[in-house]
Design a protein around this motif. Structure first.
Motif, PDB file in Angstrom:
ATOM      1  N   UNK A  28       0.845  -1.188   0.000  1.00 46.56           N
ATOM      2  CA  UNK A  28       0.000   0.000   0.000  1.00 46.56           C
ATOM      3  C   UNK A  28       0.884   1.242   0.000  1.00 46.56           C
ATOM      4  N   UNK A  29       0.780   2.029  -1.056  1.00 48.56           N
ATOM      5  CA  UNK A  29       1.508   3.284  -1.166  1.00 48.56           C
ATOM      6  C   UNK A  29       0.514   4.429  -0.966  1.00 48.56           C
ATOM      7  N   UNK A  30       0.591   5.463  -1.774  1.00 47.90           N
ATOM      8  CA  UNK A  30      -0.269   6.633  -1.603  1.00 47.90           C
ATOM      9  C   UNK A  30      -0.145   7.516  -2.843  1.00 47.90           C
ATOM     10  N   UNK A  31      -1.162   8.309  -3.111  1.00 50.80           N
ATOM     11  CA  UNK A  31      -1.030   9.304  -4.167  1.00 50.80           C
ATOM     12  C   UNK A  31       0.030  10.346  -3.818  1.00 50.80           C
TER      13      UNK A  31
ATOM     14  N   UNK B 286      -2.301   2.639  -4.543  1.00 50.22           N
ATOM     15  CA  UNK B 286      -2.001   4.006  -4.097  1.00 50.22           C
ATOM     16  C   UNK B 286      -3.290   4.804  -3.950  1.00 50.22           C
ATOM     17  N   UNK B 287      -3.858   4.827  -2.754  1.00 44.32           N
ATOM     18  CA  UNK B 287      -5.086   5.602  -2.541  1.00 44.32           C
ATOM     19  C   UNK B 287      -4.804   7.038  -2.131  1.00 44.32           C
ATOM     20  N   UNK B 288      -5.785   7.887  -2.379  1.00 42.22           N
ATOM     21  CA  UNK B 288      -5.778   9.245  -1.838  1.00 42.22           C
ATOM     22  C   UNK B 288      -6.589   9.232  -0.535  1.00 42.22           C
ATOM     23  N   UNK B 289      -7.243  10.338  -0.210  1.00 45.67           N
ATOM     24  CA  UNK B 289      -7.996  10.449   1.034  1.00 45.67           C
ATOM     25  C   UNK B 289      -8.968   9.278   1.180  1.00 45.67           C
TER      26      UNK B 289
ATOM     27  N   UNK C 126     -10.374  -1.459  -0.471  1.00 48.58           N
ATOM     28  CA  UNK C 126     -10.446  -2.901  -0.251  1.00 48.58           C
ATOM     29  C   UNK C 126     -10.795  -3.631  -1.540  1.00 48.58           C
ATOM     30  N   UNK C 127     -11.684  -3.057  -2.326  1.00 47.04           N
ATOM     31  CA  UNK C 127     -12.057  -3.669  -3.606  1.00 47.04           C
ATOM     32  C   UNK C 127     -10.873  -3.665  -4.572  1.00 47.04           C
ATOM     33  N   UNK C 128     -10.061  -2.610  -4.548  1.00 45.96           N
ATOM     34  CA  UNK C 128      -8.884  -2.568  -5.413  1.00 45.96           C
ATOM     35  C   UNK C 128      -7.888  -3.660  -5.020  1.00 45.96           C
ATOM     36  N   UNK C 129      -7.700  -3.850  -3.721  1.00 48.92           N
ATOM     37  CA  UNK C 129      -6.824  -4.924  -3.247  1.00 48.92           C
ATOM     38  C   UNK C 129      -7.362  -6.282  -3.696  1.00 48.92           C
ATOM     39  N   UNK C 130      -8.655  -6.484  -3.500  1.00 48.90           N
ATOM     40  CA  UNK C 130      -9.270  -7.763  -3.867  1.00 48.90           C
ATOM     41  C   UNK C 130      -9.176  -8.017  -5.366  1.00 48.90           C
ATOM     42  N   UNK C 131      -9.334  -6.966  -6.165  1.00 49.12           N
ATOM     43  CA  UNK C 131      -9.221  -7.124  -7.617  1.00 49.12           C
ATOM     44  C   UNK C 131      -7.840  -7.655  -7.996  1.00 49.12           C
TER      45      UNK C 131
ATOM     46  N   UNK D 153      -4.112   3.247  -8.861  1.00 49.25           N
ATOM     47  CA  UNK D 153      -4.194   4.547  -8.193  1.00 49.25           C
ATOM     48  C   UNK D 153      -5.671   4.892  -8.042  1.00 49.25           C
ATOM     49  N   UNK D 154      -6.088   5.213  -6.825  1.00 50.11           N
ATOM     50  CA  UNK D 154      -7.502   5.461  -6.546  1.00 50.11           C
ATOM     51  C   UNK D 154      -7.659   6.837  -5.903  1.00 50.11           C
TER      52      UNK D 154
END
Length: 248
Positions: free
Chosen positions: A143-146, A185-188, A221-226, A240-241
């Motif tokens: 898990x990173x970040x924007x 890499x999620x944002x807020x 969580x859905x991005x991880x599961x995908x 990136x989300x």
């Protein structure tokens, strides 16, 4: 409606930082899909609650106390998971901290904590599972970040650790063709990440922004599961989300 994996398609998934936020919701999402989840975090009581909820809903979850900054402890976490379930298929390196401040605030202890958890903790996870995965294959989700892509005032140290996570993920992917490596890499996002540390004025401003832009934790969580649910021949290298309001 999401399908449920069965039999040989079910995976043993280790998740760090699983007592709340993205880690907890990802654990629930993956368990609901039929995967076995092994949850690690420092807050043993909260961790047990997440595991109990998953098991009560028909999933399979084990809670094991974990401090990702403890290399030997992370090795024991991985070894225990493998001993109980016979294998390790996926590691989700999710544990993180985010105490933001300008560099001239000289909050040096928080700089070190951010490096220890976000970067060294990720490396400890890789070290704990790499011998097994080198031989048997597997999948590491970091898990990173924007904020790895764009540094803003007060994010320099946090951004540096998350950019480093992207770099080491790319290196790991290139070194091991039988290990899938994904960076999310999620944002807020709704979580407890902003709940402690950092310069009070900066954190108050960030929390105000988050209240306007936060994505539901389930989106990440859905991005991880995908990424996890793709076949072994497919590597989802990066997702990136962002909230749509921030994407422009």
């Amino acid at each position: 409606m999401r399908g449920k994996v069965m039999g040989k398609d079910s995976k043993v998934v280790l998740i760090t930082g699983a007592s709340s936020g993205i880690g907890a919701v990802a654990a629930e999402r993956l368990a609901a899909a039929g995967h076995t989840v092994v949850l690690g975090a420092r807050r043993a009581d909260r961790l047990a609650e997440v595991a109990e909820k998953i098991n009560a809903n028909g999933g399979t979850a084990t809670a094991l106390p974990l401090d990702v900054t403890d290399r030997a402890g992370f090795a024991r976490f991985a070894d225990t998971a493998r001993d109980r379930h016979g294998r390790i298929d996926v590691l989700v390196n999710n544990a993180g901290v985010m105490p933001l401040s300008r560099l001239d605030a000289l909050r040096v202890d928080e700089w070190q904590q951010t490096i220890d958890v976000n970067l060294t903790g990720t490396l400890h996870g890789i070290a704990a599972v790499l011998p097994w995965m080198t031989e048997h294959g597997g999948h590491i989700v970091n898990i990173s970040s924007t904020l790895a892509f764009e540094v803003v005032p007060a994010s320099a140290v946090y951004s540096a650790t998350k950019a480093a996570v992207r770099a080491l993920s790319d290196g790991l992917r290139k070194e091991h063709q039988n290990i899938r490596v994904s960076v999310i890499s999620p944002s807020f996002t709704e979580s407890e990440l902003l709940g402690s540390g950092g310069d009070p004025g900066t954190m108050a401003w960030v929390q105000d922004m988050a209240s306007k832009l936060n994505m539901p934790t389930s989106v990440v969580a859905d991005a991880i599961a995908y990424a996890v649910d793709q076949p072994a021949t497919i590597d989802v290298s990066e997702i990136v989300v962002r909230p749509a309001a921030q994407a422009g």
